[in-house]
Design a protein around this motif. Structure first.
Motif, mmCIF file in Angstrom:
data_model
loop_
_atom_site.group_PDB
_atom_site.id
_atom_site.type_symbol
_atom_site.label_atom_id
_atom_site.label_comp_id
_atom_site.label_asym_id
_atom_site.label_seq_id
_atom_site.Cartn_x
_atom_site.Cartn_y
_atom_site.Cartn_z
ATOM 1 N N GLN A 12 21.189 3.229 -20.115
ATOM 2 C CA GLN A 12 22.483 2.740 -20.634
ATOM 3 C C GLN A 12 23.332 2.130 -19.522
ATOM 4 O OE1 GLN A 12 23.995 6.373 -22.120
ATOM 5 N NE2 GLN A 12 22.901 6.236 -24.066
ATOM 6 N N HIS A 13 23.082 2.580 -18.294
ATOM 7 C CA HIS A 13 23.931 2.129 -17.178
ATOM 8 C C HIS A 13 23.276 1.055 -16.319
ATOM 9 C CE1 HIS A 13 26.430 5.479 -18.243
ATOM 10 N NE2 HIS A 13 25.399 6.291 -18.129
ATOM 11 N N GLY A 14 21.987 0.812 -16.510
ATOM 12 C CA GLY A 14 21.339 -0.212 -15.690
ATOM 13 C C GLY A 14 19.830 -0.009 -15.646
ATOM 14 N N ALA A 15 19.187 -0.784 -14.753
ATOM 15 C CA ALA A 15 17.723 -0.759 -14.675
ATOM 16 C C ALA A 15 17.208 0.631 -14.295
ATOM 17 C CB ALA A 15 17.254 -1.783 -13.658
ATOM 18 N N VAL A 16 16.009 0.937 -14.777
ATOM 19 C CA VAL A 16 15.363 2.217 -14.465
ATOM 20 C C VAL A 16 13.903 1.931 -14.107
ATOM 21 C CG1 VAL A 16 14.722 4.505 -15.346
ATOM 22 C CG2 VAL A 16 16.859 3.457 -16.103
ATOM 23 N N ILE A 17 13.424 2.633 -13.081
ATOM 24 C CA ILE A 17 12.010 2.506 -12.708
ATOM 25 C C ILE A 17 11.258 3.713 -13.279
ATOM 26 C CG2 ILE A 17 10.391 2.458 -10.760
ATOM 27 C CD1 ILE A 17 12.704 1.495 -9.009
ATOM 28 N N ILE A 18 10.074 3.458 -13.798
ATOM 29 C CA ILE A 18 9.168 4.586 -14.067
ATOM 30 C C ILE A 18 7.961 4.371 -13.174
ATOM 31 C CG2 ILE A 18 7.783 5.855 -15.748
ATOM 32 C CD1 ILE A 18 9.694 5.035 -17.915
ATOM 33 N N GLU A 19 7.723 5.333 -12.299
ATOM 34 C CA GLU A 19 6.625 5.165 -11.347
ATOM 35 C C GLU A 19 5.687 6.357 -11.400
ATOM 36 O OE1 GLU A 19 9.018 4.719 -7.790
ATOM 37 O OE2 GLU A 19 8.629 6.790 -7.174
ATOM 38 N N GLU A 20 4.536 6.139 -10.810
ATOM 39 C CA GLU A 20 3.496 7.160 -10.763
ATOM 40 C C GLU A 20 3.980 8.383 -9.988
ATOM 41 O OE1 GLU A 20 0.520 5.443 -8.348
ATOM 42 O OE2 GLU A 20 -0.835 7.156 -8.477
ATOM 43 N N LYS A 21 3.736 9.558 -10.526
ATOM 44 C CA LYS A 21 4.041 10.786 -9.790
ATOM 45 C C LYS A 21 2.940 11.017 -8.760
ATOM 46 C CE LYS A 21 4.462 15.766 -10.271
ATOM 47 N NZ LYS A 21 4.397 16.923 -11.163
ATOM 48 N N VAL A 22 3.344 11.120 -7.514
ATOM 49 C CA VAL A 22 2.381 11.225 -6.421
ATOM 50 C C VAL A 22 2.355 12.663 -5.923
ATOM 51 C CG1 VAL A 22 1.785 10.319 -4.139
ATOM 52 C CG2 VAL A 22 2.959 8.850 -5.764
ATOM 53 N N ASP A 23 1.153 13.194 -5.754
ATOM 54 C CA ASP A 23 1.020 14.566 -5.265
ATOM 55 C C ASP A 23 0.984 14.540 -3.735
ATOM 56 O OD1 ASP A 23 0.605 17.261 -5.108
ATOM 57 O OD2 ASP A 23 -1.528 17.188 -5.655
ATOM 58 N N GLY A 24 1.759 15.393 -3.088
ATOM 59 C CA GLY A 24 1.725 15.411 -1.636
ATOM 60 C C GLY A 24 2.817 16.269 -1.043
ATOM 61 N N GLU A 55 0.824 -1.216 0.000
ATOM 62 C CA GLU A 55 0.000 0.000 0.000
ATOM 63 C C GLU A 55 0.862 1.271 0.000
ATOM 64 O OE1 GLU A 55 0.499 -2.081 2.442
ATOM 65 O OE2 GLU A 55 0.792 -1.041 4.353
ATOM 66 N N ALA A 56 2.136 1.139 0.362
ATOM 67 C CA ALA A 56 3.013 2.315 0.426
ATOM 68 C C ALA A 56 3.812 2.518 -0.863
ATOM 69 C CB ALA A 56 3.957 2.195 1.625
ATOM 70 N N ASN A 57 3.630 1.614 -1.821
ATOM 71 C CA ASN A 57 4.296 1.771 -3.127
ATOM 72 C C ASN A 57 3.410 2.568 -4.068
ATOM 73 O OD1 ASN A 57 6.878 0.723 -3.427
ATOM 74 N ND2 ASN A 57 6.181 -1.368 -3.850
ATOM 75 N N PRO A 58 3.985 3.428 -4.901
ATOM 76 C CA PRO A 58 3.201 3.981 -6.005
ATOM 77 C C PRO A 58 3.105 2.905 -7.093
ATOM 78 C CG PRO A 58 5.471 4.721 -6.161
ATOM 79 C CD PRO A 58 5.391 3.856 -4.931
ATOM 80 N N ARG A 59 2.294 3.106 -8.107
ATOM 81 C CA ARG A 59 2.330 2.171 -9.243
ATOM 82 C C ARG A 59 3.699 2.307 -9.901
ATOM 83 N NH1 ARG A 59 -2.216 3.424 -13.188
ATOM 84 N NH2 ARG A 59 -2.127 5.527 -12.351
ATOM 85 N N PHE A 60 4.347 1.187 -10.206
ATOM 86 C CA PHE A 60 5.698 1.299 -10.769
ATOM 87 C C PHE A 60 5.953 0.183 -11.767
ATOM 88 C CE2 PHE A 60 8.019 -2.228 -8.730
ATOM 89 C CZ PHE A 60 7.130 -2.588 -7.727
ATOM 90 N N LYS A 61 6.918 0.407 -12.633
ATOM 91 C CA LYS A 61 7.350 -0.609 -13.586
ATOM 92 C C LYS A 61 8.873 -0.555 -13.666
ATOM 93 C CE LYS A 61 5.071 -2.494 -17.536
ATOM 94 N NZ LYS A 61 3.690 -2.682 -17.380
ATOM 95 N N ILE A 62 9.478 -1.750 -13.677
ATOM 96 C CA ILE A 62 10.940 -1.813 -13.744
ATOM 97 C C ILE A 62 11.346 -2.124 -15.182
ATOM 98 C CG2 ILE A 62 12.983 -3.059 -12.935
ATOM 99 C CD1 ILE A 62 11.128 -3.778 -10.425
ATOM 100 N N PHE A 63 12.229 -1.313 -15.724
ATOM 101 C CA PHE A 63 12.738 -1.556 -17.087
ATOM 102 C C PHE A 63 14.183 -2.033 -16.977
ATOM 103 C CE2 PHE A 63 9.246 1.335 -17.482
ATOM 104 C CZ PHE A 63 8.581 0.893 -18.621
ATOM 105 N N ASN A 64 14.400 -3.240 -17.484
ATOM 106 C CA ASN A 64 15.693 -3.893 -17.345
ATOM 107 C C ASN A 64 16.420 -3.960 -18.678
ATOM 108 O OD1 ASN A 64 17.480 -5.289 -15.679
ATOM 109 N ND2 ASN A 64 15.676 -6.174 -14.628
ATOM 110 N N PRO A 65 17.627 -3.411 -18.824
ATOM 111 C CA PRO A 65 18.311 -3.419 -20.122
ATOM 112 C C PRO A 65 18.464 -4.826 -20.708
ATOM 113 C CG PRO A 65 19.554 -2.135 -18.517
ATOM 114 C CD PRO A 65 18.397 -2.725 -17.782
ATOM 115 N N GLN A 66 18.644 -5.842 -19.827
ATOM 116 C CA GLN A 66 18.822 -7.214 -20.324
ATOM 117 C C GLN A 66 17.605 -7.711 -21.071
ATOM 118 O OE1 GLN A 66 19.639 -6.111 -17.378
ATOM 119 N NE2 GLN A 66 21.049 -7.400 -16.233
ATOM 120 N N GLU A 67 16.459 -7.126 -20.795
ATOM 121 C CA GLU A 67 15.229 -7.638 -21.404
ATOM 122 C C GLU A 67 14.912 -7.002 -22.757
ATOM 123 O OE1 GLU A 67 12.259 -7.117 -18.375
ATOM 124 O OE2 GLU A 67 13.447 -8.317 -16.978
#
Ligand code: AMP
Ligand code: GLY
Length: 471
Positions: free
Chosen positions: A194-206, A125-137
């Protein structure tokens, strides 16, 4: 009085504040051994032995510990780099001297991906919506671009781009603040991808709070909330930095939070700690400040922005001078596994950092404001120190990224010097902090002028009121 030898691994002003707290121990005669990023003028003066290890390389830190093994009771580590690289594992294995910070495998600050995955398991419940982007994939830019854009569709562009690896607060990019088009967002994404995994997550207002807790491995001892100012310029403009200043109120909670919201913070931190600790066979792995949570209060609950494995810089500086406990005794209790509470003076605390023109993009954003003649000149801290005659213990001046050279003090590249004001109210503390910053001359240093300002706090209060009402 009993002699105690402490090795402090130091990066900047945060550790100068620790050195100060140790040196002021009422119960022990403290000998300080300091492994420092630079010849910090504050630390040099107080150290029995001082070495400069510019990259805070853990092999060299360990050698320094080994060379002084017979004199040392424990090691205190502030900065993230040696913690993440496993300074505790190395020093404890080689010397047997106990180290205050998490073991390498539990320094979760090392990976934002791991933080999100751990939280997903124990407090989703404390996580925003997120997705992990992995260069290996991915085997080409087109494929990852397609996935990124699809995810942006789902998030309606309200997105935050976060590299997996820490970048001293500077790798995170926020929609609308750092980019206003998908192309800009994607450019930022790719430069990190280019250097490794990156997360794109929901921008949370607060509204944000920094939650820190000491931990002996078994008990989590929450500290008062602080509010950090991440952005470089007044009005929360400009790039993210390591933190330009911070404030705490006279009690444990921030002025824009309700007592119930503070209770939610405590409950969430406790839940994260207990579930996490229960997964770890060696409980003392989580010693030090393993939970320094950056919270976003949404009015409907709390989102965790990130977790660090160390005390905040500057946020711990707002707290250390207010400890009623002898900091040395507190550390011994942390090592013995019986740290169940800490007591603090009731006071507000405001910290303002002065930084060089090269910091936070200032010289580029405001070229006309840079005092070019002053850059690279010695910095004079004496008038700021002299304010102690007027304010006593209510002012603290902690040099960070500064070095002594040929008897003069120079600012280096990062946050140069923090000035802490203490008072009954935030405003009183702020005025002292600002007076201290004005008393520092040379080096072309600059600072934000709105840390803990009435206007800034009023904005946070009305933002929270709006969020709580929102359906
Ligand atoms: P971090 O390094 O993760 O603490 O992020 C640095 C700054 O970016 C934070 O202090 C926030 O101001 C902002 N930020 C990070 N994550 C988010 C998010 N999910 N929503 C909104 N702002 C965020
Ligand atoms: N003030 C932010 C940090 O210590 O990471």
């Amino acid at each position: 009085m009993e002699k105690v030898g402490i090795l402090v691994v130091s990066y900047g002003a945060r550790e100068a504040a620790m050195v100060d707290a140790f040196a002021r121990s009422p119960n022990h005669k403290v000998e300080l051994y300091i492994a420092d990023k630079q010849r910090n003028p504050f630390n040099v003066k107080r150290a029995t032995k001082h070495v400069v290890i510019p990259d805070l390389n853990i092999e060299q830190i360990c050698k320094f510990a080994e060379a002084n093994k017979d004199k040392l009771d424990f090691v205190m580590v502030g900065p993230e780099k040696p913690i993440i690289e496993g300074v505790r594992d190395l020093v404890e294995q080689r010397t047997g001297i106990p180290v205050i910070c998490p073991l390498r495998d539990y320094a979760i600050e090392a990976s934002k991906v791991q933080q999100r995955l751990l939280l997903q398991e124990i407090a989703p419940e404390a996580n925003p919506r997120f997705k992990i982007f992995n260069p290996q994939e991915y085997d080409g830019i087109a494929a990852v671009k397609k996935d990124v854009y699809e995810w942006l569709d789902e998030l309606e562009n309200q997105a935050v781009v976060k590299p997996d690896k820490p970048a001293a607060g500077k790798g995170v990019g926020v929609w609308e603040d750092h980019f206003t088009t998908r192309e800009q967002l994607f450019e930022h994404f790719i430069s990190n991808f280019q250097h490794g995994a990156v997360i794109i997550e929901e921008k949370v207002d607060g509204e944000e709070s920094s939650f820190q807790a000491f931990c002996d491995g078994k008990h989590l001892v929450p500290l008062p909330d602080t509010r950090d100012y991440k952005r470089a310029f007044d009005g929360d403009k400009g790039p993210n930095t390591g933190g330009m200043g911070a404030y705490k109120d006279a009690d444990d909670k921030l002025p824009f939070l309700t007592a119930a919201e503070r209770e939610c913070e405590l409950a969430l931190a406790k839940k994260i700690f207990e579930k996490w600790a229960s997964k770890i066979s060696d409980g003392i792995a989580l010693r030090g400040v393993p939970l320094y949570l950056a919270f976003m209060h949404t009015g409907k609950g709390i989102t965790v922005l990130e977790n660090n494995s160390r005390p905040g810089d500057p946020e711990i500086i707002n707290i250390l001078p207010l400890l009623k406990d002898d900091f040395v005794d507190l550390c011994f209790r942390m090592l013995e596994g019986n740290l169940t509470r800490v007591e603090l003076e009731k006071a507000a605390a405001v910290l303002t950092y002065k930084v060089p023109p090269t910091y936070g993009g200032y010289a580029d954003a405001f070229p006309n404001l840079v005092d070019k003649a002053a850059v690279d000149t010695p910095v004079d801290l004496s008038r700021a120190y002299a304010l102690a005659e007027k304010y006593g213990d209510r002012i603290k001046v902690y040099p960070g990224s500064m070095e002594v050279r040929d008897g003069e003090t120079y600012a280096l590249k990062s946050r140069a010097v923090g000035v802490l004001g203490l008072g009954e109210t935030i405003e009183e503390a702020r005025q002292i902090s600002l007076e201290g910053t004005r008393a520092i001359s040379g080096g072309g240093l600059w600072n934000r002028t709105d840390i803990a300002s009435k206007q800034h706090i009023a904005q946070s209060i009305s933002h929270m009121e709006h969020l709580r009402r929102k359906l």
